[in-house]
Structure formats: C-alpha cells, structure tokens
Design a protein around this motif. Structure first.
Motif, PDB file in Angstrom:
ATOM      1  N   MET A  49       0.827  -1.203   0.000  1.00 20.06           N
ATOM      2  CA  MET A  49       0.000   0.000   0.000  1.00 20.06           C
ATOM      3  C   MET A  49       0.866   1.260   0.000  1.00 20.06           C
ATOM      4  O   MET A  49       0.549   2.227  -0.690  1.00 20.06           O
ATOM      5  N   GLU A  50       1.970   1.229   0.731  1.00 20.31           N
ATOM      6  CA  GLU A  50       2.882   2.370   0.746  1.00 20.31           C
ATOM      7  C   GLU A  50       3.441   2.637  -0.648  1.00 20.31           C
ATOM      8  O   GLU A  50       3.567   3.788  -1.063  1.00 20.31           O
ATOM      9  N   GLN A  51       3.775   1.573  -1.366  1.00 15.14           N
ATOM     10  CA  GLN A  51       4.307   1.737  -2.717  1.00 15.14           C
ATOM     11  C   GLN A  51       3.263   2.338  -3.653  1.00 15.14           C
ATOM     12  O   GLN A  51       3.567   3.199  -4.467  1.00 15.14           O
ATOM     13  N   ILE A  52       2.015   1.894  -3.534  1.00 14.99           N
ATOM     14  CA  ILE A  52       0.936   2.447  -4.356  1.00 14.99           C
ATOM     15  C   ILE A  52       0.831   3.953  -4.134  1.00 14.99           C
ATOM     16  O   ILE A  52       0.720   4.727  -5.083  1.00 14.99           O
ATOM     17  N   ASP A  53       0.905   4.365  -2.868  1.00 18.49           N
ATOM     18  CA  ASP A  53       0.801   5.787  -2.541  1.00 18.49           C
ATOM     19  C   ASP A  53       2.062   6.561  -2.929  1.00 18.49           C
ATOM     20  O   ASP A  53       1.978   7.636  -3.514  1.00 18.49           O
ATOM     21  N   LEU A  54       3.222   5.998  -2.619  1.00 21.41           N
ATOM     22  CA  LEU A  54       4.488   6.673  -2.900  1.00 21.41           C
ATOM     23  C   LEU A  54       4.680   6.928  -4.402  1.00 21.41           C
ATOM     24  O   LEU A  54       5.099   8.001  -4.814  1.00 21.41           O
ATOM     25  N   LYS A  55       4.317   5.942  -5.202  1.00 22.72           N
ATOM     26  CA  LYS A  55       4.512   6.071  -6.653  1.00 22.72           C
ATOM     27  C   LYS A  55       3.260   6.578  -7.368  1.00 22.72           C
ATOM     28  O   LYS A  55       3.224   6.628  -8.594  1.00 22.72           O
ATOM     29  N   ASP A  56       2.234   6.919  -6.599  1.00 20.15           N
ATOM     30  CA  ASP A  56       1.006   7.535  -7.111  1.00 20.15           C
ATOM     31  C   ASP A  56       0.385   6.768  -8.276  1.00 20.15           C
ATOM     32  O   ASP A  56       0.113   7.326  -9.341  1.00 20.15           O
ATOM     33  N   TYR A  57       0.160   5.474  -8.069  1.00 14.80           N
ATOM     34  CA  TYR A  57      -0.463   4.646  -9.106  1.00 14.80           C
ATOM     35  C   TYR A  57      -1.786   5.224  -9.630  1.00 14.80           C
ATOM     36  O   TYR A  57      -2.040   5.179 -10.827  1.00 14.80           O
ATOM     37  N   PRO A  58      -2.655   5.758  -8.769  1.00 15.66           N
ATOM     38  CA  PRO A  58      -3.946   6.245  -9.265  1.00 15.66           C
ATOM     39  C   PRO A  58      -3.860   7.371 -10.291  1.00 15.66           C
ATOM     40  O   PRO A  58      -4.774   7.534 -11.101  1.00 15.66           O
ATOM     41  N   LYS A  70      -7.448   0.820  -4.127  1.00 11.34           N
ATOM     42  CA  LYS A  70      -6.054   0.385  -4.040  1.00 11.34           C
ATOM     43  C   LYS A  70      -6.005  -0.885  -3.196  1.00 11.34           C
ATOM     44  O   LYS A  70      -6.582  -0.931  -2.118  1.00 11.34           O
TER      45      LYS A  70
END
Length: 88
Positions: A49-58, A70
């Motif tokens: 989840m941190e990676q999704i947020d850090l790399k701004d997947y959305p 997510k």
C-alpha cells in the motif's frame, strides 16, 4: 500481444500496466470500479500500500472517471498462499 486476460466474461484484468515512471502489477475493472493491485512476496501488505501511494499509481487512471480501489497483497512463500491483504 494483448495483456488483458479475463477471469469471467465480465472482469477484464491487465497485468504489468506501465506508466511513465512505474509498473502496476494488476489492474482490474469490475462493478463500476478500477482496482489497482500491488503484489509482494515475503513483505507486508502495508508495504504494498505504501508503494501504491508513494509512486502515485492512481494518477495514471484519473481520467477513467471510475472510483479507484487500491489493493495491497502479501504472499507467504512458506504457506504458498496469501499472507495478508489491505484495500482502500
């Protein structure tokens, strides 16, 4: 080669969707939402989840107009199954 696979006639899944800066492990459109998955082996679902947020997947999918969910999944190699998962 088309990277879309279907688990049912109504749920398309794309794997390793590339953006300008990252690669999203899985993208699934179902029930009027877009699900973005990050998969981890021997690491926590929280780190996914941190990676999704850090790399701004959305950001890559913002123009789709669909609500984005997510999902972080951690696999346990000893039990050979999902260890834990989180979603927002």
């Amino acid at each position: 080669m088309n990277q879309t696979e279907t688990i049912t006639a109504y749920v398309p899944i794309q794997k390793e969707v590339r953006t300008a800066t990252v690669r999203v492990d899985l993208v699934m459109r179902a029930y009027g939402k877009l699900y973005l998955f990050e998969l981890k082996l021997s690491r926590s679902a929280a780190s996914a989840m941190e990676q999704i947020d850090l790399k701004d997947y959305p950001a890559r999918f913002a123009l789709s107009g669909l609500p984005i969910v997510k999902v972080g999944i951690s696999f346990d190699p000893e039990r050979r199954t999902i260890g834990e998962w989180e979603y927002v």
